[in-house]
Design an enzyme around this catalytic site. Structure first.
Site, PDB file in Angstrom:
ATOM      1  N   GLY A  78       2.292  -5.232   7.715  1.00  0.00           N
ATOM      2  CA  GLY A  78       1.356  -6.044   6.911  1.00  0.00           C
ATOM      3  C   GLY A  78       0.109  -6.373   7.735  1.00  0.00           C
ATOM      4  N   SER A  79      -0.569  -7.520   7.278  1.00  0.00           N
ATOM      5  CA  SER A  79      -1.911  -7.840   8.100  1.00  0.00           C
ATOM      6  C   SER A  79      -1.647  -8.456   9.482  1.00  0.00           C
ATOM      7  CB  SER A  79      -2.825  -8.861   7.309  1.00  0.00           C
ATOM      8  OG  SER A  79      -2.147 -10.007   7.440  1.00  0.00           O
TER       9      SER A  79
ATOM     10  N   VAL B 141      -1.035 -12.338   9.258  1.00  0.00           N
ATOM     11  CA  VAL B 141       0.257 -12.587   8.719  1.00  0.00           C
ATOM     12  C   VAL B 141       1.369 -12.222   9.892  1.00  0.00           C
ATOM     13  CG1 VAL B 141       1.996 -12.275   6.981  1.00  0.00           C
ATOM     14  CG2 VAL B 141      -0.265 -12.372   6.181  1.00  0.00           C
ATOM     15  N   GLY B 142       0.948 -11.104  10.450  1.00  0.00           N
ATOM     16  CA  GLY B 142       1.927 -10.680  11.570  1.00  0.00           C
ATOM     17  C   GLY B 142       1.950 -11.759  12.691  1.00  0.00           C
TER      18      GLY B 142
ATOM     19  N   ASN C 184       0.750  -1.050  -0.029  1.00  0.00           N
ATOM     20  CA  ASN C 184      -0.066   0.079  -0.028  1.00  0.00           C
ATOM     21  C   ASN C 184       0.696   1.203  -0.027  1.00  0.00           C
ATOM     22  OD1 ASN C 184       0.575  -0.805   2.700  1.00  0.00           O
ATOM     23  ND2 ASN C 184      -1.059   0.174   3.564  1.00  0.00           N
TER      24      ASN C 184
ATOM     25  N   GLU D 271       4.413  -4.275  12.640  1.00  0.00           N
ATOM     26  CA  GLU D 271       3.477  -3.097  12.349  1.00  0.00           C
ATOM     27  C   GLU D 271       2.245  -3.569  11.696  1.00  0.00           C
ATOM     28  OE1 GLU D 271       0.977  -0.756  10.955  1.00  0.00           O
ATOM     29  OE2 GLU D 271       2.657   0.157   9.681  1.00  0.00           O
TER      30      GLU D 271
ATOM     31  N   CYS E 198      -3.211   1.273   6.818  1.00  0.00           N
ATOM     32  CA  CYS E 198      -3.526   0.689   7.957  1.00  0.00           C
ATOM     33  C   CYS E 198      -3.978   1.873   8.963  1.00  0.00           C
ATOM     34  CB  CYS E 198      -2.306  -0.141   8.521  1.00  0.00           C
ATOM     35  SG  CYS E 198      -0.695   1.094   8.710  1.00  0.00           S
TER      36      CYS E 198
END
Length: 485
Positions: A231-232, A235-236, A154, A253, A287
């Site tokens: 990222g999401s 996934v984090g 993004n 983050e 985000c």
């Protein structure tokens, strides 16, 4: 220099070359699906080589005089500035962002690099007293070694460089894995910038693999001492679990479910303008974007009327047109996801106050009212130009709504009484929150990061230094020490 053809390679050991994967990836413009360029992807072997050469080059890089290392990083900021137009053109074509978004991204990246240039001169230690006679305790701040950076699609330039620049400045080797969909904006542009600035070969490496092919090899690699991931949350969590098993440090983050609280004494027009930017900037694919807009019941109807009119005036279409502020979502999967959120809101009883349209990957603004905080659209990060407005009766209810979420990244409070806003802000479980402003803010010297499922760690200023370095205790015994046996 900054053109798609020259940037469509892996960057390993200071060389621009094809990856060893048998797969070639076509980088598509998300607005019209035209092929921007093609890259031969990296394999597991390429990832291993990138980490190996980073480790081999790191010690000599850390030994470079701090003034010289800082000057190299500072030069990178000037290269970004000098090549702004070419870089913005790639960001617009590759991410689907507007020229406004692209220039903001470059501005933030330049600021991040300039702040990182100070890091080499901030790596001082201290001398502490000891309980033991004749002993001197020294604390040294040193590089971690090699840092692995994973960045999203993004804001790829900014969200890569905020880890890469300070990690390099602190004397680390770096291996960067950008999102494949934006590998130039988030990866090879950065490699070219630091190559031109004079970072030695091997210190910074950029690999562009397909996760479906390489799996978790990038995160699991034994050389990586820290994985910095943006990222999401899903996934984090996965990356955090892997790093936990391997006892690696992480800087995460992650996603947000950010609120704007508009109190009854707020300036409605100012709140509407801020909410529109905070919700629809870069199609809502940030985000920090507003996911829920909470408005006091006494001004709710006025706010909704003005917000809908404002949203109608935001132009959606081809981001190459400077008058466009909402371009395409990054891919069809994201479009389908946003469509499902819209359908779920309707099915759960929300009122469609503004029905946008979906044309290709371009989604024009949607606005929902009569929204309940437990609806699907409110308990998930939409990542699209869909606004949900919730009415509340008093400030305690607004605070409760705000905190009823796994996310805790950013937020916003509008009020005519500043200190009242601060008091409310202190009760919202987020890492960042802004009074009489929207939620999308990022500055190089401020602590950036979230709470709860929105992440671990902080970027910016001295907090960045803490993330990308470690400390070592060295004691010096200068006189004879008697031992009991």
């Amino acid at each position: 220099m900054f053109d798609p053809v020259s940037l469509s390679y892996q960057y390993i050991q200071g060389e621009w070359r094809d990856g060893r994967s048998e797969t070639a990836y076509e980088d598509l413009n998300p607005y019209n699906d035209e092929v921007i360029t093609t890259i031969r992807l990296a394999s597991r072997e390429d990832i291993d080589e990138a980490y190996q050469v980073a480790a081999a080059a790191q010690e000599a890089w850390a030994a470079v005089n701090p003034y010289e290392r800082g000057a190299i990083i500072e030069k990178a900021a000037q290269i970004l500035q000098d090549n702004r137009q070419a870089i913005c053109d790639i960001i617009v074509a590759e991410t689907g962002g507007s020229f406004l978004k692209a220039n903001i991204e470059v501005d933030i990246a330049i600021g991040m690099v300039r702040e990182a240039a100070k890091v080499p001169l901030q790596m001082y230690g201290s001398i502490r007293p000891s309980m033991i006679p004749g002993k001197e305790n020294r604390i040294y701040r040193i590089p971690i070694g090699v840092v692995g950076v994973i960045s999203p699609f993004n804001f790829p330039l900014n969200l890569s460089i905020r880890s890469v620049a300070p990690a390099l400045a602190a004397g680390n080797g770096v291996v960067l894995k950008p999102d494949m969909q934006t590998f130039m904006s988030g990866g090879t542009i950065i490699a070219k910038v630091f190559e031109l600035a004079g970072v030695p070969k091997g210190v910074l490496n950029v690999v562009v693999p397909d996760i479906a092919e390489v799996g978790d090899a990038f995160v699991e690699h034994p050389i990586a001492g820290l994985i910095s991931f943006t990222g999401s949350s899903a996934v984090g969590r996965h990356i955090g679990e892997i790093c936990g098993r391997h006892l690696k440090r992480t800087a995460l983050e992650l996603g947000g479910n950010n609120v704007m609280i508009v109190l009854e004494d707020a300036d409605i027009d100012a709140a509407v303008s801020a909410a529109a930017f905070g919700k629809f900037m870069h199609q809502g694919q940030i985000c920090m974007c507003l996911n829920r807009i909470l408005v006091h019941e006494s001004i709710h109807d006025q706010f909704v009327e003005r917000f809908v009119e404002h949203a109608k005036g935001i132009r959606a279409g081809n981001p190459a047109d400077p008058s466009v502020n909402i371009g395409p979502l990054i891919n069809q999967k994201q479009v389908d996801k946003v469509r499902r959120f819209i359908e779920s809101a309707v099915a759960e009883g929300a009122h469609l106050a503004l029905e946008g349209s979906i044309e290709g990957k371009v989604v024009s603004p949607y606005v929902f009212t009569d929204v309940k905080n437990d609806m699907t659209i409110c308990q998930n990060e939409v990542f699209g130009p869909v606004a949900s407005i919730i009415s509340f009766s008093d400030v305690e209810e607004a605070i409760a709504f705000a905190n009823q979420s796994e996310g805790g990244l950013s937020g916003s409070i509008f009020t005519g009484a500043t200190e009242r806003g601060v008091q409310v802000a202190q009760r919202i479980h987020t890492g960042m929150i802004h009074i009489n402003d929207q939620s999308i803010n990022d500055e190089p010297i401020i602590a950036f990061g979230g709470e709860k499922a929105s992440g671990i760690g902080r970027f910016g200023g001295e907090w960045t230094l803490q993330e990308f370095t470690t400390v070592k205790w060295i004691s010096v015994q200068s006189e004879y020490r008697a031992f009991p046996f």
